[in-house]
Design an enzyme around this catalytic site. Structure first.
Site, PDB file in Angstrom:
ATOM      1  CD1 TRP A  67      -2.138  -2.306   1.675  1.00 51.61           C
ATOM      2  CD2 TRP A  67      -3.103  -1.204  -0.009  1.00 51.61           C
ATOM      3  NE1 TRP A  67      -3.182  -3.077   1.219  1.00 51.61           N
ATOM      4  CE2 TRP A  67      -3.792  -2.431   0.191  1.00 51.61           C
ATOM      5  CE3 TRP A  67      -3.538  -0.338  -1.029  1.00 51.61           C
ATOM      6  CZ2 TRP A  67      -4.881  -2.807  -0.588  1.00 51.61           C
ATOM      7  CZ3 TRP A  67      -4.629  -0.714  -1.807  1.00 51.61           C
ATOM      8  CH2 TRP A  67      -5.283  -1.938  -1.578  1.00 51.61           C
ATOM      9  CB  SER A  68       0.458   4.532   1.608  1.00 59.79           C
ATOM     10  OG  SER A  68      -0.744   4.828   0.923  1.00 59.79           O
ATOM     11  CG  LEU A  69       4.753   0.685   3.835  1.00 60.35           C
ATOM     12  CD1 LEU A  69       5.553  -0.505   4.357  1.00 60.35           C
ATOM     13  CD2 LEU A  69       4.855   1.855   4.791  1.00 60.35           C
TER      14      LEU A  69
END
Length: 378
Positions: A67-69
């Site tokens: 995801w937003s990593l």
């Protein structure tokens, strides 16, 4: 399966114990943890199951959607171009990507994109999940639309389109897609098993995420034209989309990265190491320092939380992210609870990646527990 495999320094026994306990009581299905101290592995462990049916163990080289990593890796791509003098964070995006000047965006700076304050936090409706997987076309749509608020006036989390905006700049400057640039200039040179655009041949290593509980996010009190409503609705994604070949192949730089704790930590060690990993300098110390200079702070128009944004990473805010250690620590979390921190002052990088998603955009209680255990050990 509560066996934790891999290696860890003895002083991190508390961290390993917390991970093992969460595996035992089912809070964790499977996942991995990595701690680098001065760039060297102090913890590199994994455990649990790769699938919800508990038929395949999480292995050393298991990947999952982080995801937003992914945003931290997209930010590293821009930092490389900044370091090489090819991009100026204080120049208009349209200097490099002329089409982006359309509809009143001529004064949006690269810095505004990297601090989530560009005014372009999502797509104008109508837009579907399939639309954003056509990355070039979706990027061109962002260039054509008008901003939703004045650039630099406030942050508004660029939930799904952050990587598309970075892709637009990278593509204009280098001729490469963001995914290809990351492979050639970051993941490849660092030996990091991280992908923005996963080949089908690697699919067998992917652990499908287990979707989180139903969201408690209630936007009903907000006007339809608010950045929060427009961002979360444009488009609405279920976690199940990550199970598809189309998602994995697309290389969505804001949410579609495939990796594990080891690869996420190794990439973000470029920040905590002030540009050096394994004795190899890839960024100047001065470029890394720019991550922490001139942050934007205030109530985020999309997440509704007081946030502090550096150049491409979140920075600690006492009111919302006090679990992040004080000092120069760049961080971000992935939907469901994954977390990465890059601590410049202490030379420490921490990453946590898992497959059983919790509710919420920022760090989960599990992630906060692991991070506390790391700093207790230090």
């Amino acid at each position: 399966m509560t066996t934790v495999q891999g290696e860890a320094d003895e002083r991190f026994a508390g961290l390993i114990g917390a991970f093992r306990s969460n595996l035992a009581d089912g809070q964790e299905l499977g996942g991995s943890l990595c701690v680098l101290v001065d760039g060297r592995p102090a913890v590199d462990v994994w455990g649990g199951w790769s699938d919800a049916a508990r038929t395949a163990p999480w292995g050393r080289d298991t990947l999952t959607n982080v995801w937003s990593l992914s945003k931290t890796v997209s930010s590293l791509a821009l930092l490389l171009l900044i370091d090489r003098g090819l991009v100026d964070p204080d120049a208009p995006v349209a200097t490099y990507w002329p089409e982006f000047a359309a509809a009143g965006k001529q004064d949006v700076l690269v810095r505004h994109v990297m601090t989530h304050s560009s005014g372009v936090s999502g797509w104008d409706q109508p837009v579907t999940p399939d639309d954003i997987l056509a990355v070039d076309a979706a990027t061109d749509r962002l260039a054509a639309q008008a901003p939703w608020w004045p650039a630099g006036a406030a942050s508004g989390y660029h939930l799904l389109d952050y990587g598309h905006l970075v892709h637009g700049i990278v593509r204009a400057v280098t001729g490469l897609s963001l995914g290809a640039f990351v492979a050639d200039e970051l993941a490849g040179p660092l030996g990091a098993d991280f992908w923005l655009g996963l080949p089908a041949a690697e699919d067998a290593r992917v652990s499908p995420v287990v979707p989180p509980p139903p969201s408690r996010l209630d936007l009903s009190a907000l006007p339809p034209e608010s950045p929060a409503v427009r961002t979360f609705a444009g488009p609405v994604l279920g976690a199940e989309i990550t199970w598809t070949r189309a998602w994995r192949a697309a290389g969505v730089g804001g949410a579609g990265g495939q990796g594990n704790a080891r690869s996420v930590a190794r990439l973000n060690a470029l920040v905590s190491g002030r540009g050096v990993v394994d004795g190899k300098r890839m960024l100047s110390a001065e470029t890394v320092d720019r991550v922490f200079a001139a942050p934007i702070e205030g109530t985020d128009l999309v997440l509704g939380l007081p946030l502090r944004w550096g150049l491409g990473w979140g920075l600690r805010h006492e009111l919302s992210t006090a679990y992040i250690p004080e000092g120069r620590v760049a961080f971000w979390g992935g939907w469901g609870g994954s977390l990465v921190t890059a601590d410049v002052d202490r030379g420490v990088t921490f990453a946590y990646v898992m497959n059983r998603m919790s509710d919420g955009i920022l760090a989960s209680e599990r992630g906060r527990t692991y991070l506390r255990a790391v700093y207790d050990a230090l």
